[in-house]
Design an enzyme around this catalytic site. Structure first.
Site, short mmCIF file in Angstrom:
data_model
loop_
_atom_site.label_atom_id
_atom_site.label_comp_id
_atom_site.label_asym_id
_atom_site.label_seq_id
_atom_site.Cartn_x
_atom_site.Cartn_y
_atom_site.Cartn_z
N CYS A 182 28.19 21.16 54.16
CA CYS A 182 28.74 22.39 53.58
C CYS A 182 30.24 22.27 53.41
O CYS A 182 30.82 22.87 52.52
CB CYS A 182 28.49 23.59 54.49
SG CYS A 182 26.78 23.90 54.86
N HIS B 194 20.30 27.46 51.48
CA HIS B 194 20.74 26.52 50.43
C HIS B 194 19.88 25.26 50.56
O HIS B 194 19.48 24.89 51.67
CB HIS B 194 22.21 26.09 50.64
CG HIS B 194 23.22 27.14 50.34
ND1 HIS B 194 24.33 27.36 51.12
CD2 HIS B 194 23.31 28.03 49.32
CE1 HIS B 194 25.07 28.34 50.61
NE2 HIS B 194 24.45 28.77 49.52
N TYR C 81 23.17 37.55 55.52
CA TYR C 81 21.75 37.75 55.83
C TYR C 81 20.94 36.62 55.20
O TYR C 81 21.13 36.29 54.02
CB TYR C 81 21.31 39.12 55.26
CG TYR C 81 19.86 39.43 55.48
CD1 TYR C 81 19.36 39.65 56.77
CD2 TYR C 81 18.98 39.49 54.40
CE1 TYR C 81 18.03 39.93 56.97
CE2 TYR C 81 17.63 39.78 54.59
CZ TYR C 81 17.17 39.99 55.88
OH TYR C 81 15.83 40.25 56.07
N GLU D 50 25.22 28.95 43.52
CA GLU D 50 25.84 28.61 44.80
C GLU D 50 26.47 27.22 44.76
O GLU D 50 26.78 26.63 45.80
CB GLU D 50 24.79 28.71 45.92
CG GLU D 50 24.21 30.10 46.07
CD GLU D 50 25.09 31.07 46.87
OE1 GLU D 50 25.62 30.67 47.90
OE2 GLU D 50 25.24 32.24 46.43
N HIS E 201 31.40 38.84 50.19
CA HIS E 201 32.57 38.07 50.66
C HIS E 201 32.72 36.76 49.90
O HIS E 201 33.83 36.30 49.69
CB HIS E 201 32.51 37.83 52.18
CG HIS E 201 31.42 36.89 52.65
ND1 HIS E 201 30.08 37.15 52.54
CD2 HIS E 201 31.50 35.67 53.26
CE1 HIS E 201 29.38 36.15 53.08
NE2 HIS E 201 30.22 35.24 53.50
N LEU F 116 27.98 38.09 57.97
CA LEU F 116 28.00 38.55 56.57
C LEU F 116 26.87 37.97 55.72
O LEU F 116 26.69 38.39 54.59
CB LEU F 116 29.35 38.15 55.93
CG LEU F 116 30.61 38.74 56.56
CD1 LEU F 116 31.85 38.11 55.96
CD2 LEU F 116 30.63 40.26 56.35
N ASN G 106 28.73 29.60 61.83
CA ASN G 106 28.59 30.43 60.63
C ASN G 106 27.61 29.80 59.65
O ASN G 106 27.54 30.19 58.48
CB ASN G 106 29.95 30.61 59.95
CG ASN G 106 30.55 31.98 60.24
OD1 ASN G 106 29.83 32.92 60.54
ND2 ASN G 106 31.86 32.08 60.12
N ARG H 267 19.25 32.68 46.71
CA ARG H 267 20.58 32.89 46.13
C ARG H 267 20.77 32.24 44.76
O ARG H 267 21.59 32.67 43.97
CB ARG H 267 21.64 32.32 47.07
CG ARG H 267 21.71 32.98 48.44
CD ARG H 267 23.02 32.58 49.09
NE ARG H 267 23.05 32.80 50.52
CZ ARG H 267 24.10 32.54 51.27
NH1 ARG H 267 25.20 32.04 50.73
NH2 ARG H 267 24.08 32.76 52.57
N SER I 184 24.82 32.65 61.02
CA SER I 184 25.76 33.74 60.75
C SER I 184 25.29 35.03 61.40
O SER I 184 26.08 35.80 61.96
CB SER I 184 25.94 33.91 59.23
OG SER I 184 26.25 35.23 58.88
N SER J 269 31.40 37.27 61.29
CA SER J 269 31.15 38.68 60.97
C SER J 269 29.72 38.99 60.56
O SER J 269 29.44 40.10 60.12
CB SER J 269 32.11 39.12 59.86
OG SER J 269 33.42 39.16 60.40
O1 SUG Z 1 27.42 31.26 52.50
N1 SUG Z 1 28.37 31.41 55.87
C1 SUG Z 1 28.21 30.62 54.67
C2 SUG Z 1 27.75 29.23 55.01
C3 SUG Z 1 27.75 28.33 53.81
C4 SUG Z 1 27.10 27.04 54.08
N2 SUG Z 1 27.15 26.22 52.94
C5 SUG Z 1 26.22 25.35 52.54
N3 SUG Z 1 25.02 25.36 53.05
N4 SUG Z 1 26.50 24.55 51.60
C6 SUG Z 1 27.21 31.31 53.72
O2 SUG Z 1 26.21 31.85 54.23
C7 SUG Z 1 29.07 33.36 57.15
C8 SUG Z 1 30.32 34.19 57.29
C9 SUG Z 1 30.21 35.21 58.36
O3 SUG Z 1 29.09 35.64 58.70
O4 SUG Z 1 31.27 35.62 58.90
C10 SUG Z 1 29.02 32.57 55.85
O5 SUG Z 1 29.56 33.01 54.86
#
Ligand code: SUG
Length: 444
Positions: free
Chosen positions: A369, A250, A23, A174, A137, A21, A363, A214, A28, A19
């Site tokens: 992760c 991250h 940025y 995070e 989210h 979500l 994503n 973050r 993603s 989605s």
């Molecule tokens: O928080 N993607 C997650 C990916 C998390 C990766 N985690 C680590 N690096 N530890 C985030 O950005 C995308 C969901 C979407 O776009 O539908 C998302 O939430």
């Protein structure tokens, strides 16, 4: 007393979708609105867990959260029956429906920060769920995540659970994605390494210009206090702002550590020399082995594209280390060449294993992760809920469960389908029985 690192992977939930979500998370953004395949996503994750279990690594499973979250939609003003809530959210703001439906809890590196008992003042394992409040989210996760962690690590003689930090950007947290622990042996006291993107209460400090940072330093310090970590066992470092602006949202997208090894890119940290000196100074009983990847070997761009550093670095029984990478690493020539050179170099990492995790990768979630590392003594492992530990039987049960309940294609419009909500609840209800977790979901 012996201790092991147990990797708890997030089981991908039935509403896995793309989605856009996040940025600042390039994958993603790029794959937004693509058709997703929740069944394939869950099976890819399970295959990684099973393969590592078969190699002798300790492996656990963390169940997904209940999605779509009807409560999250009600909290922002959607009303009526559950079907009406879904429908009106879809019609008025599909992005908010997507946020309430995200399967993002699969990335358990963001579930919480964990400090093993060898590091903490009260000799218990401490858990703080990450508030994840940089993204709506993800900010919806921490309460339910906390409940699940308490159901798994349910013994207050061994485990201490904290609430997430205050839900404001100044305490943006995070979780373990920005946290690494170094040690000589897992059961020895370690150095906990907290990496942040900005200092919230000092606007004069360097911060990224394009993408959000973050994690704040204030959040890192709060967790160190909550977990009772003495100052001589903590090191803080700031991510290079330009690296965040290149898509490193991250720290685990640009560095990974295990025992006394830090595998990192030269653009990962500000003031790298003093960070390394500090880690070396505080690490007891071993010398730090920094494995630095230079710009001329792999660019930051290629690191972000391939997720080279979002790998799992695991200690094998012979003391050497295995690097678990996504197959995208073999598709980027520079990275693939680097990996060949790395394992032939005679250094601590002498093997690479490649996994297909495309559904999660699209994503921005690679092997690292998808897992939460929890160092547990044997006693602590026995005190944890045995229903979540990977085994031949659990693998078979979960594979059948996924095949029975999951769809193999999901569009944005499908998220409004009340049948999807019911399917997810039926599946998760059955899952808590398979994993013997009791009632952990709001609908139960
Ligand atoms: O928080 N993607 C997650 C990916 C998390 C990766 N985690 C680590 N690096 N530890 C985030 O950005 C995308 C969901 C979407 O776009 O539908 C998302 O939430």
């Amino acid at each position: 007393m012996r201790a092991h690192e147990v990797n708890f992977d997030g089981l991908v939930g039935p509403t896995h979708n793309y989605s856009g979500l996040s940025y600042g998370n390039v994958a993603s953004e790029i794959n937004s609105s693509d058709l997703s395949n929740p069944k394939a996503a869950a099976l890819q994750g399970l295959q990684k867990m099973k393969a590592l279990h078969d190699l002798g690594f300790k492996q656990g499973v963390i169940p997904p959260l209940a999605r779509p979250s009807i409560q999250a939609l009600r909290d922002i003003g959607f009303s009526g029956s559950e079907a009406e809530v879904l429908q009106s959210a879809y019609l008025r703001s599909p992005i908010l429906l997507a946020a309430a439906s995200s399967a993002s809890s699969m990335w358990t590196a963001n579930a919480c920060t964990v400090s093993p008992s060898a590091d903490t003042q009260d000799s218990r394992v401490h858990f703080t769920p990450a508030n994840l409040n940089a993204k709506f989210h993800r900010s919806l996760e921490h309460r339910e995540t906390g409940r699940i962690l308490q159901a798994i690590f349910n013994d207050e003689n061994h485990f201490a659970h904290h609430a997430a930090l205050p839900a404001v950007a100044q305490f943006g947290d995070e979780g373990a994605a920005n946290h690494t622990r170094f040690c000589a042996e897992y059961d020895r006291e370690g150095v906990e390494f907290f990496v942040y993107g900005r200092v919230a209460f000092d606007e004069s400090q360097d911060k990224p210009k394009r993408y959000p940072a973050r994690q704040t330093r204030e959040a890192c310090e709060a967790i160190a206090r909550l977990h009772g970590l003495p100052e001589q066992r903590v090191v803080y470092a700031q991510q290079k702002p330009a690296t965040i602006d290149a898509g490193v949202f991250h720290n685990d997208v640009i560095a990974v550590g295990n025992r006394n090894v830090l595998f990192y890119h030269e653009e990962a940290f500000l003031h790298t020399e003093s960070v390394l000196a500090n880690l070396q100074h505080k690490l007891q009983g071993a010398s730090l082995i920094p494995v630095c990847v230079r710009n001329d070997e792999v660019s930051v761009l290629d690191a972000v594209q391939s997720y080279l550093f979002n790998s799992q670095l695991l200690t094998k029984p012979n003391g050497k280390m295995l690097l678990v990478v996504p197959h995208e690493c073999r598709e980027v020539t520079q990275v693939s060449n680097y990996l060949d050179k790395l394992i032939a170099s005679g250094g601590p990492i002498d093997e690479v294993k490649v996994f297909n995790l495309t559904e999660s990768m699209k994503n921005g979630g690679g092997p690292a992760c998808l897992r939460l590392r929890v160092v547990l003594t044997e006693q602590e492992r026995l005190a944890a809920n045995p229903g979540v530990m990977m085994s031949e039987t659990l693998y078979q049960q979960l594979t059948q469960w996924v095949n029975k309940h999951y769809r193999d294609r999901l569009t944005q419009a499908d998220l409004a389908d009340p049948a999807l909500l019911q399917e997810s609840r039926t599946a998760l209800d059955e899952l808590t029985q398979i994993m013997r977790l009791g009632s952990v979901y709001p609908f139960q």
